[in-house]
Design a protein around this motif. Structure first.
Motif, PDB file in Angstrom:
ATOM      1  N   SER A 128     109.929  93.752  22.611  1.00  0.00           N
ATOM      2  CA  SER A 128     110.636  94.653  23.283  1.00  0.00           C
ATOM      3  C   SER A 128     111.926  95.018  22.478  1.00  0.00           C
ATOM      4  N   GLY A 184     109.642  98.487  20.065  1.00  0.00           N
ATOM      5  CA  GLY A 184     108.941  98.267  21.225  1.00  0.00           C
ATOM      6  C   GLY A 184     109.634  99.180  22.295  1.00  0.00           C
ATOM      7  N   LYS A 243     102.524  87.765  13.397  1.00  0.00           N
ATOM      8  CA  LYS A 243     101.304  88.462  13.636  1.00  0.00           C
ATOM      9  C   LYS A 243      99.927  88.258  13.873  1.00  0.00           C
ATOM     10  N   SER A 259     102.513  97.952  14.958  1.00  0.00           N
ATOM     11  CA  SER A 259     103.280  98.973  14.507  1.00  0.00           C
ATOM     12  C   SER A 259     103.620  98.630  12.937  1.00  0.00           C
ATOM     13  N   THR A 260     103.203  97.480  12.464  1.00  0.00           N
ATOM     14  CA  THR A 260     103.560  97.009  11.090  1.00  0.00           C
ATOM     15  C   THR A 260     103.871  98.322  10.201  1.00  0.00           C
ATOM     16  N   SER A 261     104.891  98.094   9.325  1.00  0.00           N
ATOM     17  CA  SER A 261     105.178  98.996   8.293  1.00  0.00           C
ATOM     18  C   SER A 261     104.567  99.005   7.042  1.00  0.00           C
ATOM     19  N   PRO A 309     104.669 103.909  13.296  1.00  0.00           N
ATOM     20  CA  PRO A 309     105.726 105.062  13.642  1.00  0.00           C
ATOM     21  C   PRO A 309     106.669 105.026  12.610  1.00  0.00           C
TER      22      PRO A 309
HETATM   23  P1  NAI Z   1     113.085  93.800  16.339  1.00  0.00           P
HETATM   24  O1  NAI Z   1     113.588  92.597  15.538  1.00  0.00           O
HETATM   25  O2  NAI Z   1     114.003  94.942  16.871  1.00  0.00           O
HETATM   26  O3  NAI Z   1     112.010  93.286  17.653  1.00  0.00           O
HETATM   27  C1  NAI Z   1     111.126  92.165  17.505  1.00  0.00           C
HETATM   28  C2  NAI Z   1     110.860  91.851  18.949  1.00  0.00           C
HETATM   29  O4  NAI Z   1     109.883  90.893  18.981  1.00  0.00           O
HETATM   30  C3  NAI Z   1     112.154  91.030  19.692  1.00  0.00           C
HETATM   31  O5  NAI Z   1     112.495  91.631  20.980  1.00  0.00           O
HETATM   32  C4  NAI Z   1     111.617  89.646  19.827  1.00  0.00           C
HETATM   33  O6  NAI Z   1     112.222  88.818  20.933  1.00  0.00           O
HETATM   34  C5  NAI Z   1     110.267  89.884  20.089  1.00  0.00           C
HETATM   35  N1  NAI Z   1     109.014  88.757  19.427  1.00  0.00           N
HETATM   36  C6  NAI Z   1     109.424  87.852  18.531  1.00  0.00           C
HETATM   37  N2  NAI Z   1     108.375  86.969  18.612  1.00  0.00           N
HETATM   38  C7  NAI Z   1     107.471  87.555  19.796  1.00  0.00           C
HETATM   39  C8  NAI Z   1     106.304  86.774  20.308  1.00  0.00           C
HETATM   40  N3  NAI Z   1     105.733  85.719  19.738  1.00  0.00           N
HETATM   41  N4  NAI Z   1     105.853  87.417  21.528  1.00  0.00           N
HETATM   42  C9  NAI Z   1     106.460  88.673  21.888  1.00  0.00           C
HETATM   43  N5  NAI Z   1     107.556  89.225  21.303  1.00  0.00           N
HETATM   44  C10 NAI Z   1     108.226  88.444  20.359  1.00  0.00           C
HETATM   45  O7  NAI Z   1     111.952  94.494  15.577  1.00  0.00           O
HETATM   46  P2  NAI Z   1     111.557  96.118  15.183  1.00  0.00           P
HETATM   47  O8  NAI Z   1     112.472  96.749  14.208  1.00  0.00           O
HETATM   48  O9  NAI Z   1     111.290  96.611  16.625  1.00  0.00           O
HETATM   49  O10 NAI Z   1     110.143  95.914  14.353  1.00  0.00           O
HETATM   50  C11 NAI Z   1     109.117  95.605  14.993  1.00  0.00           C
HETATM   51  C12 NAI Z   1     107.784  96.249  14.241  1.00  0.00           C
HETATM   52  O11 NAI Z   1     107.981  97.442  13.993  1.00  0.00           O
HETATM   53  C13 NAI Z   1     107.892  95.535  12.967  1.00  0.00           C
HETATM   54  O12 NAI Z   1     106.262  94.982  12.404  1.00  0.00           O
HETATM   55  C14 NAI Z   1     108.497  96.674  11.891  1.00  0.00           C
HETATM   56  O13 NAI Z   1     107.848  96.335  10.435  1.00  0.00           O
HETATM   57  C15 NAI Z   1     107.819  97.783  12.630  1.00  0.00           C
HETATM   58  N6  NAI Z   1     108.332  99.093  12.392  1.00  0.00           N
HETATM   59  C16 NAI Z   1     110.005  99.159  12.441  1.00  0.00           C
HETATM   60  C17 NAI Z   1     110.671 100.282  12.021  1.00  0.00           C
HETATM   61  C18 NAI Z   1     112.208 100.147  12.106  1.00  0.00           C
HETATM   62  O14 NAI Z   1     112.671 101.125  11.520  1.00  0.00           O
HETATM   63  N7  NAI Z   1     112.682  99.127  12.655  1.00  0.00           N
HETATM   64  C19 NAI Z   1     109.759 101.629  11.775  1.00  0.00           C
HETATM   65  C20 NAI Z   1     108.532 101.240  11.975  1.00  0.00           C
HETATM   66  C21 NAI Z   1     107.641 100.169  12.122  1.00  0.00           C
END
Ligand code: NAI
Length: 319
Positions: free
Chosen positions: A14, A18, A102, A122-124, A146
Motif C-alpha cells: 500500500s 498501491g 516479488k 506493477s514492476t517497472s 503504470p
Molecule cells: P513503495 O515503497 O512506496 O511501497 C511498497 C509497499 O509494499 C510498502 O507499503 C511496503 O510496506 C509494502 N510491502 C513490503 N513488503 C511487503 C510484503 N511482503 N507484502 C506486502 N506488502 C509489502 O513502492 P512504490 O513506489 O509504490 O513501488 C511499488 C512497485 O511499483 C515497484 O515494483 C515499482 O517499481 C513499481 N512502480 C513504481 C513507480 C513509481 O514511480 N514509484 C512507477 C511505476 C511502477
C-alpha cells in the motif's frame, strides 16, 4: 453505491503505487482490499486516499461516476493475504522493486489463488520470465506497469510471460479500460518494456548534447517541454512522421536520408558521472533546490499540470 457485481480487486503493497491503483479501481466501482505487511502502512494509505479523494472531488477531478464517499467506502485494509484474495478477480502486486521479494510473494500467492484470478505485477523493470518462472498459475500472470502518477497519466504497459494465456491479457486490457486507464500490449518481454526504452533513448541523447557543449541543461529541457512534448501529449512519434509530410511514405521518402545522417552521429552510452553530472545537477538545483520541500512543491505543481492536461485531453473531441 456501486454494484457489488463490479468485483473485488486486491492490492498487495500500500505504498505510492498501491494507493493510486486502489483509487483507480474504486473509481471504476470495484471493491478494493488493500493488503500490506505493515499495519501502519495500511492506516496511512487509507488516510492518504481519503484526503486525496476529498481534494479531487473538490477540484472537480475525481474519476468515475461515484462520489468520493462512495468510492472510499469501497476500499478497506486487510492484513490477512488468504482472506484478501478469496473471490478476487484481479490481484495487483505493488511491493518494492526487489526480484527476490516479488518472487517470494508470487510463490505464496500461487499456493492460495484459484484458477480464475489474474495475478499482475506493477514492476517497472523486472521481466515476467524472472517474476513468474515455475508458478503453477503462470497462465494467469502478467506485468501491468503504470506510469507515475497513474491517476493523471493513464498509460499501462501489459507485458506477458511467454506462457501467459491470451485471455489473461485480454481480461486485463478490458479491466484497465474500465477504470479509465490506457493499456498497451507489449507483445514480447523486453528490458525496459517500451516506455522506458523510449525514455532512456531521449535521456541518453539529452546527456550527450549537454556533455558535448551543444546546449545548456535548462535549454535542453525547454526543447522537450516547449517543443516535442507539446505534440507528444497528443500524437506519438510515428503519427508525427505521418502528419509532417504527405503521409508516412512521403515522410520516409523525403527525410529518411537526413534522419540516417543525423542518427549516425549519435555517440556511445553516457557514463552519467563526472563533470557532466556536476553541470546538470547545478542547473537543476538552480531551478529546483534538491531539498524535500522544494522537490515536493515542484512535484505538486507537476501533478497539477498533468491533472489539467488530462482534463484537456478528455475535453478534446476525438477524431
Ligand atoms: P513503495 O515503497 O512506496 O511501497 C511498497 C509497499 O509494499 C510498502 O507499503 C511496503 O510496506 C509494502 N510491502 C513490503 N513488503 C511487503 C510484503 N511482503 N507484502 C506486502 N506488502 C509489502 O513502492 P512504490 O513506489 O509504490 O513501488 C511499488 C512497485 O511499483 C515497484 O515494483 C515499482 O517499481 C513499481 N512502480 C513504481 C513507480 C513509481 O514511480 N514509484 C512507477 C511505476 C511502477
Amino acid at each position: 453505491m456501486a454494484s457489488p457485481a463490479a468485483g473485488v480487486v486486491v492490492i498487495v503493497g500500500s505504498g505510492l503505487i498501491g494507493r493510486s491503483w486502489a483509487m483507480l479501481f474504486a473509481s471504476g466501482g470495484f471493491r478494493v482490499k488493500l493488503y500490506d505487511i505493515e499495519q501502519q502502512q495500511v492506516t496511512n494509505a487509507l488516510e492518504n486516499i481519503r484526503k486525496e479523494m476529498t481534494f479531487l472531488e473538490q477540484s472537480g477531478s475525481l474519476k468515475g461516476s461515484l462520489g468520493a464517499q462512495d468510492q472510499l467506502s469501497l476500499i478497506s485494509g486487510c492484513l490477512n493475504i488468504q482472506e484478501a484474495v478469496e473471490g478476487a478477480l484481479h490481484i495487483q502486486e505493488c511491493v518494492p522493486e526487489n526480484l527476490e521479494l516479488k518472487k517470494k510473494i508470487f510463490a505464496q500467492l500461487d499456493q492460495i489463488i484459484d484458477d480464475q484470478v489474474v495475478l499482475s505485477s506493477s514492476t517497472s523493470c523486472l521481466l515476467p520470465s524472472q517474476l513468474f518462472a515455475g508458478l503453477a498459475h503462470v497462465q494467469q500472470c502478467l506485468v501491468a506497469h503504470p506510469v507515475n502518477p497513474p491517476y493523471y497519466v493513464p498509460l499501462v504497459e501489459l507485458v506477458p510471460h511467454p506462457e501467459t494465456a491470451s485471455a489473461t491479457v485480454d481480461r486485463t486490457h478490458a479491466l484497465m479500460r474500465k477504470i479509465g486507464q490506457s493499456p498497451v500490449r507489449v507483445l514480447k518481454e523486453m528490458d525496459g518494456f517500451v516506455l522506458n526504452r523510449l525514455q532512456y533513448a531521449v535521456i541518453s541523447e539529452a546527456w550527450r548534447l549537454v556533455e558535448e557543449g551543444i546546449v545548456s541543461p535548462s535549454d535542453l529541457d525547454l526543447v522537450m517541454s516547449d517543443g516535442l512534448g507539446m505534440r507528444y501529449a497528443f500524437i506519438g512519434p510515428l503519427e508525427t512522421m505521418h502528419l509532417n509530410a504527405e503521409g508516412m511514405l512521403s515522410y520516409c521518402d523525403r527525410y529518411s536520408e537526413g534522419m540516417k545522417h543525423v542518427l549516425k552521429t549519435f555517440g556511445p552510452i553516457p557514463e552519467f558521472s563526472g563533470a557532466t553530472v556536476e553541470k546538470v545537477n547545478q542547473a537543476m538545483c538552480l531551478k529546483v533546490p534538491a531539498d524535500p520541500e522544494h522537490l515536493a512543491a515542484r512535484r505538486r505543481w507537476r501533478d497539477e499540470c498533468l491533472q489539467r492536461l488530462a482534463q484537456l485531453k478528455r475535453q478534446m473531441p476525438s477524431q
